[in-house]
Design a protein around this motif. Structure first.
Motif, PDB file in Angstrom:
ATOM      1  N   GLU A  15       0.825  -1.216   0.000  1.00  0.00           N
ATOM      2  CA  GLU A  15       0.000   0.000   0.000  1.00  0.00           C
ATOM      3  C   GLU A  15       0.856   1.262   0.000  1.00  0.00           C
ATOM      4  OE1 GLU A  15       0.502  -2.100   2.401  1.00  0.00           O
ATOM      5  OE2 GLU A  15       1.173  -0.882   4.106  1.00  0.00           O
ATOM      6  N   LYS A  16       2.128   1.128   0.423  1.00  0.00           N
ATOM      7  CA  LYS A  16       3.032   2.285   0.465  1.00  0.00           C
ATOM      8  C   LYS A  16       3.624   2.610  -0.907  1.00  0.00           C
ATOM      9  CE  LYS A  16       3.215   3.078   4.922  1.00  0.00           C
ATOM     10  NZ  LYS A  16       2.582   4.329   5.392  1.00  0.00           N
ATOM     11  N   VAL A  17       3.661   1.623  -1.786  1.00  0.00           N
ATOM     12  CA  VAL A  17       4.409   1.802  -3.037  1.00  0.00           C
ATOM     13  C   VAL A  17       3.528   1.688  -4.284  1.00  0.00           C
ATOM     14  CG1 VAL A  17       6.581   1.023  -2.025  1.00  0.00           C
ATOM     15  CG2 VAL A  17       5.056  -0.649  -3.070  1.00  0.00           C
ATOM     16  N   GLU A  18       2.234   1.610  -4.061  1.00  0.00           N
ATOM     17  CA  GLU A  18       1.343   1.518  -5.216  1.00  0.00           C
ATOM     18  C   GLU A  18       0.129   2.427  -5.015  1.00  0.00           C
ATOM     19  OE1 GLU A  18      -0.256  -2.363  -6.310  1.00  0.00           O
ATOM     20  OE2 GLU A  18       1.058  -2.362  -8.063  1.00  0.00           O
ATOM     21  N   THR A  19       0.408   3.681  -4.700  1.00  0.00           N
ATOM     22  CA  THR A  19      -0.683   4.632  -4.508  1.00  0.00           C
ATOM     23  C   THR A  19      -1.213   5.084  -5.873  1.00  0.00           C
ATOM     24  OG1 THR A  19       0.806   6.516  -4.580  1.00  0.00           O
ATOM     25  CG2 THR A  19       0.437   5.511  -2.419  1.00  0.00           C
ATOM     26  N   ILE A  20      -2.370   5.743  -5.861  1.00  0.00           N
ATOM     27  CA  ILE A  20      -2.953   6.228  -7.122  1.00  0.00           C
ATOM     28  C   ILE A  20      -2.005   7.193  -7.825  1.00  0.00           C
ATOM     29  CG2 ILE A  20      -4.864   7.552  -8.111  1.00  0.00           C
ATOM     30  CD1 ILE A  20      -6.637   6.032  -6.513  1.00  0.00           C
ATOM     31  N   GLU A  21      -1.381   8.082  -7.043  1.00  0.00           N
ATOM     32  CA  GLU A  21      -0.455   9.067  -7.639  1.00  0.00           C
ATOM     33  C   GLU A  21       0.707   8.351  -8.313  1.00  0.00           C
ATOM     34  OE1 GLU A  21      -1.592   9.210  -4.528  1.00  0.00           O
ATOM     35  OE2 GLU A  21      -2.826  11.033  -4.561  1.00  0.00           O
ATOM     36  N   ILE A  22       1.208   7.324  -7.651  1.00  0.00           N
ATOM     37  CA  ILE A  22       2.312   6.564  -8.246  1.00  0.00           C
ATOM     38  C   ILE A  22       1.860   5.926  -9.554  1.00  0.00           C
ATOM     39  CG2 ILE A  22       3.790   4.524  -7.970  1.00  0.00           C
ATOM     40  CD1 ILE A  22       4.028   5.174  -5.000  1.00  0.00           C
ATOM     41  N   LEU A  23       0.700   5.301  -9.531  1.00  0.00           N
ATOM     42  CA  LEU A  23       0.230   4.599 -10.735  1.00  0.00           C
ATOM     43  C   LEU A  23      -0.005   5.560 -11.895  1.00  0.00           C
ATOM     44  CD1 LEU A  23      -2.161   1.956  -9.145  1.00  0.00           C
ATOM     45  CD2 LEU A  23       0.183   1.655  -9.989  1.00  0.00           C
ATOM     46  N   ARG A  24      -0.464   6.771 -11.549  1.00  0.00           N
ATOM     47  CA  ARG A  24      -0.700   7.777 -12.586  1.00  0.00           C
ATOM     48  C   ARG A  24       0.625   8.144 -13.272  1.00  0.00           C
ATOM     49  NH1 ARG A  24      -4.038  11.828  -9.688  1.00  0.00           N
ATOM     50  NH2 ARG A  24      -5.788  10.372  -9.875  1.00  0.00           N
ATOM     51  N   GLN A  25       1.638   8.441 -12.465  1.00  0.00           N
ATOM     52  CA  GLN A  25       2.944   8.794 -13.034  1.00  0.00           C
ATOM     53  C   GLN A  25       3.571   7.580 -13.732  1.00  0.00           C
ATOM     54  OE1 GLN A  25       4.585  11.867 -13.314  1.00  0.00           O
ATOM     55  NE2 GLN A  25       6.008  10.668 -14.548  1.00  0.00           N
ATOM     56  N   LEU A  26       3.318   6.399 -13.174  1.00  0.00           N
ATOM     57  CA  LEU A  26       3.885   5.180 -13.755  1.00  0.00           C
ATOM     58  C   LEU A  26       3.481   5.005 -15.221  1.00  0.00           C
ATOM     59  CD1 LEU A  26       5.347   2.440 -13.529  1.00  0.00           C
ATOM     60  CD2 LEU A  26       3.196   1.461 -12.705  1.00  0.00           C
ATOM     61  N   SER A  27       2.212   5.277 -15.502  1.00  0.00           N
ATOM     62  CA  SER A  27       1.782   5.001 -16.874  1.00  0.00           C
ATOM     63  C   SER A  27       2.459   5.989 -17.840  1.00  0.00           C
ATOM     64  CB  SER A  27       0.260   4.970 -16.972  1.00  0.00           C
ATOM     65  OG  SER A  27      -0.244   6.227 -17.299  1.00  0.00           O
ATOM     66  N   ILE A  28       2.641   7.232 -17.411  1.00  0.00           N
ATOM     67  CA  ILE A  28       3.328   8.224 -18.262  1.00  0.00           C
ATOM     68  C   ILE A  28       4.784   7.799 -18.477  1.00  0.00           C
ATOM     69  CG2 ILE A  28       4.061  10.638 -18.435  1.00  0.00           C
ATOM     70  CD1 ILE A  28       1.694  11.329 -16.563  1.00  0.00           C
ATOM     71  N   SER A  29       5.432   7.406 -17.381  1.00  0.00           N
ATOM     72  CA  SER A  29       6.860   7.076 -17.465  1.00  0.00           C
ATOM     73  C   SER A  29       7.085   5.815 -18.278  1.00  0.00           C
ATOM     74  CB  SER A  29       7.445   6.877 -16.062  1.00  0.00           C
ATOM     75  OG  SER A  29       7.199   8.015 -15.281  1.00  0.00           O
ATOM     76  N   SER A  30       6.211   4.838 -18.094  1.00  0.00           N
ATOM     77  CA  SER A  30       6.482   3.592 -18.802  1.00  0.00           C
ATOM     78  C   SER A  30       6.180   3.747 -20.292  1.00  0.00           C
ATOM     79  CB  SER A  30       5.778   2.410 -18.134  1.00  0.00           C
ATOM     80  OG  SER A  30       4.514   2.212 -18.653  1.00  0.00           O
ATOM     81  N   ASN A  31       5.233   4.640 -20.643  1.00  0.00           N
ATOM     82  CA  ASN A  31       5.035   4.930 -22.072  1.00  0.00           C
ATOM     83  C   ASN A  31       6.260   5.589 -22.684  1.00  0.00           C
ATOM     84  OD1 ASN A  31       2.488   3.896 -22.221  1.00  0.00           O
ATOM     85  ND2 ASN A  31       1.455   5.860 -21.872  1.00  0.00           N
ATOM     86  N   ALA A  32       6.810   6.562 -21.956  1.00  0.00           N
ATOM     87  CA  ALA A  32       7.980   7.277 -22.489  1.00  0.00           C
ATOM     88  C   ALA A  32       9.143   6.305 -22.681  1.00  0.00           C
ATOM     89  CB  ALA A  32       8.374   8.413 -21.546  1.00  0.00           C
ATOM     90  N   LEU A  33       9.319   5.437 -21.703  1.00  0.00           N
ATOM     91  CA  LEU A  33      10.417   4.470 -21.802  1.00  0.00           C
ATOM     92  C   LEU A  33      10.174   3.471 -22.939  1.00  0.00           C
ATOM     93  CD1 LEU A  33      13.036   3.326 -20.707  1.00  0.00           C
ATOM     94  CD2 LEU A  33      11.752   2.120 -18.937  1.00  0.00           C
ATOM     95  N   GLY A  34       8.928   3.068 -23.111  1.00  0.00           N
ATOM     96  CA  GLY A  34       8.589   2.153 -24.209  1.00  0.00           C
ATOM     97  C   GLY A  34       8.910   2.781 -25.553  1.00  0.00           C
ATOM     98  N   GLU A  35       8.611   4.072 -25.655  1.00  0.00           N
ATOM     99  CA  GLU A  35       8.903   4.771 -26.905  1.00  0.00           C
ATOM    100  C   GLU A  35      10.414   4.822 -27.151  1.00  0.00           C
ATOM    101  OE1 GLU A  35       8.203   9.124 -28.841  1.00  0.00           O
ATOM    102  OE2 GLU A  35       6.850   8.579 -27.200  1.00  0.00           O
ATOM    103  N   LEU A  36      11.158   5.054 -26.083  1.00  0.00           N
ATOM    104  CA  LEU A  36      12.622   5.086 -26.209  1.00  0.00           C
ATOM    105  C   LEU A  36      13.153   3.732 -26.687  1.00  0.00           C
ATOM    106  CD1 LEU A  36      15.434   6.333 -25.809  1.00  0.00           C
ATOM    107  CD2 LEU A  36      15.294   5.683 -23.394  1.00  0.00           C
ATOM    108  N   LYS A  37      12.638   2.668 -26.078  1.00  0.00           N
ATOM    109  CA  LYS A  37      13.093   1.337 -26.474  1.00  0.00           C
ATOM    110  C   LYS A  37      12.829   1.111 -27.969  1.00  0.00           C
ATOM    111  CE  LYS A  37      12.525  -3.581 -25.480  1.00  0.00           C
ATOM    112  NZ  LYS A  37      11.788  -4.623 -24.769  1.00  0.00           N
ATOM    113  N   GLY A  38      11.665   1.560 -28.414  1.00  0.00           N
ATOM    114  CA  GLY A  38      11.294   1.394 -29.816  1.00  0.00           C
ATOM    115  C   GLY A  38      12.186   2.184 -30.757  1.00  0.00           C
ATOM    116  N   ILE A  39      12.398   3.435 -30.448  1.00  0.00           N
ATOM    117  CA  ILE A  39      13.163   4.284 -31.373  1.00  0.00           C
ATOM    118  C   ILE A  39      14.632   3.852 -31.408  1.00  0.00           C
ATOM    119  CG2 ILE A  39      13.607   6.192 -29.756  1.00  0.00           C
ATOM    120  CD1 ILE A  39      13.390   8.101 -32.049  1.00  0.00           C
ATOM    121  N   ALA A  40      15.128   3.341 -30.287  1.00  0.00           N
ATOM    122  CA  ALA A  40      16.529   2.898 -30.250  1.00  0.00           C
ATOM    123  C   ALA A  40      16.760   1.781 -31.266  1.00  0.00           C
ATOM    124  CB  ALA A  40      16.904   2.434 -28.848  1.00  0.00           C
ATOM    125  N   LYS A  41      15.751   0.940 -31.425  1.00  0.00           N
ATOM    126  CA  LYS A  41      15.875  -0.187 -32.366  1.00  0.00           C
ATOM    127  C   LYS A  41      16.005   0.282 -33.810  1.00  0.00           C
ATOM    128  CE  LYS A  41      12.855  -3.731 -30.339  1.00  0.00           C
ATOM    129  NZ  LYS A  41      13.248  -4.230 -29.177  1.00  0.00           N
TER     130      LYS A  41
END
Ligand SMILES: Nc1ncnc2c1ncn2[C@@H]1O[C@H](COP(=O)(O)OP(=O)(O)OP(=O)(O)O)[C@@H](O)[C@H]1O
Ligand SMILES: [Mg+2]
Length: 357
Positions: A15-41
């Motif tokens: 409950e300390k590491v999976e708050t709503i605020e964390i999950l909200r930022q998580l989706s933005i960050s993981s999209n950005a990282l996914g895009e980076l992984k893609g473009i690097a290829k």
């Protein structure tokens, strides 16, 4: 009197590491990282990309430790036989540590305590190893006030490190790996297993963790520039976790760092791609006789190039290699510079891109 809480083993309460605020930022960050992984290829030559980004990171990460150098100094040191100054050498060591960590992960897919020791040793260049003498504390640089006292007993440190590695190597929960990345980074820095180099070692562990979890294929995402720009928050948030067991702000900070640095790196890769195509086009137009794909790629792998590199890569005589480089200078692709007794040819437009954040 400063007091801190005894460092707890992983994992923290969910409950300390999976708050709503964390999950909200998580989706933005993981999209950005996914895009980076893609473009690097989409970059044809991966070596080229890794070289450029890793050197920049070595520079930024060492800067957190107040080791300041310039891109030019680094490339000169890597390319020529001039004597390496201490501050340059440390950055070059950091770069080697990233590369050997990456090789290790590719080969064995996990880390042992001795591998972490090897990474730290490459950076610091001494044999001190894991702390066995008590006395290490973290102080405020300005006031000298003690902020955090890490575990002092060697067996406790080793025990905490094994617990850390259990979580590093195999996911022990179904938390998103980016949340785990933040947790692991806090834990490593708080164990603070070495007398020195804990920050730099921990930042290398971050990139290796991303690769183990297949969030990236190659070591091209680094949080150091973000940490450098937001240093006070970084320290106070690490401290907050220890003092209050409130993880949310710290984890959001780390996720934000992933978002911002992913976006910066995406931009950088796009600029490199454009420059690569432009360089190919200009050379084909103006000097079609010397155009070779491998020659152009070399100028991107080694932004400071020299005759030997061309000889090796293209399997040509020195005379031909020298003529190629001169021609490339004539058409504005390279600029030559004499360093000591050697002539180097600099891909200045690439260096400009790399210098930009
Ligand atoms: N309150 C704290 N709790 C846990 N870790 C902390 C705290 N304050 C700082 N740290 C960590 O300690 C690191 C510094 O440790 P050390 O000097 O051993 O590493 P370094 O690599 O030499 O330095 P730097 O990280 O400054 O480049 C910081 O990067 C940070 O991650
Ligand atoms: Mg230090």
């Amino acid at each position: 009197m400063h007091q801190n809480n005894k460092l707890q083993k992983l994992p923290p309460g969910r409950e300390k590491v999976e708050t709503i605020e964390i999950l909200r930022q998580l989706s933005i960050s993981s999209n950005a990282l996914g895009e980076l992984k893609g473009i690097a290829k989409t970059i044809p030559n991966q070596e080229m990309l890794i070289n450029a980004v890793v050197l920049q990171e070595a520079k930024d990460s060492s800067e957190i430790e107040n080791i300041i150098t310039t891109q030019d100094e680094l490339y000169e040191a890597l390319t020529t036989n001039t004597k390496q100054l201490r501050h340059v050498k440390e950055v070059i060591n950091y770069r080697s540590a990233i590369f050997s960590g990456f090789e290790l992960i590719k080969k064995q897919g996990f880390l042992k305590i001795k591998d972490i020791e090897a990474i730290q040793k490459t950076i610091i260049e001494n044999n001190a190893g894991i702390r066995s003498i008590p006395g290490t504390v973290l102080k405020n640089d300005k006031t000298g006030e003690v902020i955090y006292t890490p575990p002092q007993d060697k067996y406790e440190i080793l025990d905490l490190l094994s617990n850390f590695l259990e979580h590093f190597n195999v996911k022990q929960n179904d938390l998103h790996p980016l949340i785990n990345l933040a947790i692991l980074h806090y834990q490593f820095e708080s164990i603070h297993p070495f007398y020195d180099g804990n920050g730099r070692t921990g930042r290398i562990l971050n990139i290796l963790y991303l690769i183990i979890n297949e969030l990236l294929d190659i070591p091209i995402l680094y949080l150091s520039s973000y940490i450098n720009d937001n240093k006070a928050d970084y320290y106070s948030l690490l401290n907050k976790v220890n003092q209050t067991n409130e993880w949310s702000d710290y984890i959001i900070y780390m996720l934000k760092a992933v978002e911002v640095t992913s976006k910066q790196t995406i931009k950088k890769i796009s600029s490199i791609k454009i420059l690569l195509n432009e360089t190919i086009y200009i050379t084909q137009e103006k000097e079609p006789k010397i155009y070779r794909k491998e020659l152009i790629e070399l100028l991107f792998e080694q932004p400071y190039s020299k005759i030997e590199f061309v000889v090796d890569r293209l399997n040509v005589e020195r005379k031909a290699a020298s003529r190629y480089l001169k021609k490339l200078e004539e058409i504005g692709i390279l600029k030559s510079k004499k360093i000591g007794r050697e002539n180097v040819y600099i891909n200045t437009k690439l260096i400009d891109i790399l210098k930009k954040q």
